[in-house]
Design a protein around this motif. Structure first.
Motif: not given
Length: 350
Positions: A14, A16, A20, A22-23, A26-27, A30, A44
């Motif tokens: 992912t 990162s 940048e 955010e993805p 989010n992991l 989660q 973030n």
């Protein structure tokens, strides 16, 4: 540690980069959601408190970062491939600092529901560490509340970095006067800059540190001139300054400013040297476990923390920001055991 190694593989896949994240953030969120752990967010950044938080207990922060630098062109492997072979996991951010990020998450979850902890725990996965950005750890200091000790996850081979150098970037400008290069005209700003650069190269600050050594100055960029036959009237250069605990960045700047003729400006004074006492309980616990200590030449989020902190994590700093970065799975597993041993029954007075 299998599920956390799998998480690290997903994080590597992912992208990162700083700002940048955010993805990747989010992991982490989660995983916390799946574990039933409430968390808070700011841009973030993500942080969570242990389930049996008790007001009045000392607070220990477990922190590492989700962002990475951009990969260089010298990689022979896919930076985002998360290639795993035997004991080795390759990929951007595997060593710096994905291994610390997932291992500290595992440690936090290990202690999360214990009812008799002698301290409170906060786990924080922060952003913008690689650029010392304002929307990373610096933005969380007020949000986290009072913290008594931070364990900062960075690749240290699970040895204790009890101090780290500060960082200050200076922009220097030498001024001259244009003239024709073929005649003895003008005042060459490039020559004036070179005189100052030579002075800085040879200068030694008076106070050296037993742990961090000398203040280090490196000229890393220089620019002058508009065309070959015109004497340049301006020359700019950049100085990378790494301070020890004997000099604040402001103090080092004032010394440098007094040494040279060029105009000099600091981009920031905020990333000062940091350290923790040898008789601090966390250092004593580490020594009891057979760990060693050293002073780190690199800068981390410790620089913006106004509370005591120690830097320790799986991996090797020499691999950071290098082609074909990797982490050994055994380093992650050993890191988890050492982190737990540091904290199990640990007593930290207010």
């Amino acid at each position: 540690m299998k599920e956390y190694i799998e998480l690290l593989q997903t994080l590597i896949r992912t992208q990162s980069f700083s700002k940048e994240e955010e993805p990747a953030a989010n992991l982490v969120r989660q995983v916390l959601t799946e574990k039933g752990i409430p968390f808070q967010t700011k841009t973030n950044n993500t942080w969570a408190k242990n389930a049996n938080w008790k007001d009045g207990l000392p607070v220990i922060l477990l922190n590492s970062h989700v962002d990475t630098v951009r990969p260089g062109k010298s990689w022979t492997k896919d930076p985002f491939g998360a290639e795993l072979k035997d004991n080795c996991l390759w990929g951007l951010g595997s060593n710096d600092a994905g291994a610390s990020l997932v291992t500290l998450l595992a440690v936090f979850i290990h202690f999360n529901k214990q009812a008799d902890l002698p301290f409170n725990l906060i786990y924080a996965a922060s952003a913008e560490e690689e650029i010392s950005g304002p929307n990373g750890m610096a933005s969380l200091i007020d949000e986290l509340g009072e913290v008594d000790l931070a364990i900062v996850g960075e690749p240290t081979q699970m040895q204790m970095a009890i101090a780290e150098k500060g960082l200050m970037v200076l922009d220097g400008t030498a001024h001259g006067q244009t003239g024709h290069a073929a005649r003895n005209e003008g005042e060459n700003a490039l020559y004036k800059a070179l005189d100052d650069i030579q002075l800085l190269r040879n200068y030694q600050f008076e106070k050296s540190s037993e742990v961090l050594g000398d203040v280090k100055m490196s000229i890393t960029q220089i620019s002058a001139g508009t065309q070959h036959n015109v004497v340049p009237d301006q020359c700019t250069f950049v100085v990378d300054v790494r301070t020890n605990e004997h000099y604040s960045n402001q103090e080092a700047f004032e010394i440098i400013d007094s040494l040279i003729e060029s105009e000099v400006k600091a981009r920031s004074f905020r990333l000062n040297s940091s350290g923790i006492e040898l008789d601090h309980p966390i250092v004593k616990r580490g020594l009891e476990l057979g760990l060693t200590y050293y002073g780190s030449p690199t800068t981390s989020d410790q620089a913006v923390m106004p509370f005591r902190s120690i830097k320790i994590g799986p991996g090797d700093s020499a691999r950071s920001h290098t082609p074909d970065e990797y982490i050994l799975l055994s380093e992650i597993e050993d890191g988890f055991k050492i982190y737990v041993a540091l904290l199990d029954g640990f007593q930290l007075g207010n």
